[in-house]
Design a protein around this motif. Structure first.
Motif, mmCIF file in Angstrom:
data_model
loop_
_atom_site.group_PDB
_atom_site.id
_atom_site.type_symbol
_atom_site.label_atom_id
_atom_site.label_comp_id
_atom_site.label_asym_id
_atom_site.label_seq_id
_atom_site.Cartn_x
_atom_site.Cartn_y
_atom_site.Cartn_z
ATOM 1 N N THR A 19 0.819 -1.210 0.000
ATOM 2 C CA THR A 19 0.000 0.000 0.000
ATOM 3 C C THR A 19 0.851 1.258 0.000
ATOM 4 O O THR A 19 1.827 1.359 0.744
ATOM 5 C CB THR A 19 -0.893 0.024 1.266
ATOM 6 O OG1 THR A 19 -1.657 -1.166 1.315
ATOM 7 C CG2 THR A 19 -1.808 1.221 1.277
ATOM 8 N N ILE A 53 -6.217 -1.629 -6.401
ATOM 9 C CA ILE A 53 -7.301 -1.352 -5.457
ATOM 10 C C ILE A 53 -7.035 0.011 -4.845
ATOM 11 O O ILE A 53 -5.885 0.319 -4.494
ATOM 12 C CB ILE A 53 -7.373 -2.425 -4.344
ATOM 13 C CG1 ILE A 53 -7.548 -3.807 -4.963
ATOM 14 C CG2 ILE A 53 -8.488 -2.122 -3.366
ATOM 15 C CD1 ILE A 53 -6.584 -4.812 -4.455
ATOM 16 N N THR A 54 -8.060 0.827 -4.735
ATOM 17 C CA THR A 54 -7.909 2.123 -4.082
ATOM 18 C C THR A 54 -8.879 2.204 -2.907
ATOM 19 O O THR A 54 -9.932 1.580 -2.912
ATOM 20 C CB THR A 54 -8.165 3.293 -5.052
ATOM 21 O OG1 THR A 54 -9.466 3.152 -5.626
ATOM 22 C CG2 THR A 54 -7.111 3.341 -6.148
ATOM 23 N N LYS A 55 -8.468 2.977 -1.911
ATOM 24 C CA LYS A 55 -9.313 3.165 -0.730
ATOM 25 C C LYS A 55 -9.363 4.652 -0.417
ATOM 26 O O LYS A 55 -8.333 5.289 -0.203
ATOM 27 C CB LYS A 55 -8.728 2.421 0.464
ATOM 28 C CG LYS A 55 -9.458 2.690 1.763
ATOM 29 C CD LYS A 55 -8.717 2.048 2.932
ATOM 30 C CE LYS A 55 -9.322 2.452 4.245
ATOM 31 N NZ LYS A 55 -8.500 1.995 5.382
ATOM 32 N N ASP A 131 -15.145 4.706 4.789
ATOM 33 C CA ASP A 131 -14.178 4.162 3.842
ATOM 34 C C ASP A 131 -14.890 3.687 2.582
ATOM 35 O O ASP A 131 -16.076 3.360 2.617
ATOM 36 C CB ASP A 131 -13.428 2.970 4.445
ATOM 37 C CG ASP A 131 -12.543 3.360 5.617
ATOM 38 O OD1 ASP A 131 -12.238 4.559 5.772
ATOM 39 O OD2 ASP A 131 -12.155 2.456 6.387
ATOM 40 N N TYR A 133 -13.723 1.219 -0.883
ATOM 41 C CA TYR A 133 -12.721 0.471 -1.634
ATOM 42 C C TYR A 133 -13.213 0.300 -3.065
ATOM 43 O O TYR A 133 -14.361 -0.061 -3.295
ATOM 44 C CB TYR A 133 -12.517 -0.922 -1.025
ATOM 45 C CG TYR A 133 -11.912 -0.905 0.346
ATOM 46 C CD1 TYR A 133 -10.543 -1.114 0.527
ATOM 47 C CD2 TYR A 133 -12.699 -0.687 1.479
ATOM 48 C CE1 TYR A 133 -9.982 -1.112 1.795
ATOM 49 C CE2 TYR A 133 -12.141 -0.685 2.741
ATOM 50 C CZ TYR A 133 -10.788 -0.892 2.896
ATOM 51 O OH TYR A 133 -10.229 -0.888 4.151
#
Length: 154
Positions: A19, A53-55, A131, A133
């Motif tokens: 990350t 993947i982005t958060k 959050d 995702y």
């Protein structure tokens, strides 16, 4: 049948997650940071599996009107990676009790998926954790395919 179907009680499980943590970043700089992360992976020859993947982990509106976000860019790797600066490694990330939607369309239409998720949350009196995702399954020209997970409180 609806083009966009919202599902509840979905789980996102990721393993060997490398990350890049971005804190207090300007919204307009996110795309540039994602490209830098991808370039870093290629130059470092880090073996990945699965999609990007982005958060989005929070938004701040400053007194002067500027808007910044906390954002993580992630990939699953083939092996364990060291923590280094703003890079973090997590053996597993497990996010339970999510509302979920699968989207296929243009980047300009992506807001429909977000709006449908938010409407579903409101209609069902669900409280989101803050959050979000996004699993970026594919991007061809302006056509994209993403899975969006929003954790909600029990």
């Amino acid at each position: 049948m609806s083009k966009l179907q919202v599902l509840e009680n979905k789980k996102l499980k990721l393993v060997n997650v490398f990350t890049k943590e971005l804190r207090g970043i300007q919204i307009e700089d996110v795309e540039k940071e994602i490209k830098k992360f991808i370039n870093f992976l290629e130059i470092s020859q880090i073996q990945t599996r699965g999609p990007l993947i982005t958060k989005k982990a929070g938004t701040t509106v400053h007194d002067n009107g500027d808007i910044t976000i906390d954002y993580d860019i992630m990939v699953q790797t083939m092996k364990k990676m060291p923590n280094n600066g703003s890079f973090r490694f997590h053996e597993t990330i497990s996010v339970e009790n999510c509302v979920y939607i699968h989207f296929e369309g243009t980047n300009d239409e992506l807001n429909y998926a977000h709006n449908k998720l938010n409407l579903h949350l409101w209609e069902n009196d669900l409280v989101e954790s803050g959050d979000e995702y996004m699993v970026h399954l594919s991007l061809n020209n302006n056509w994209l395919e993403v899975d969006i997970f929003k954790p909600v409180e029990r």
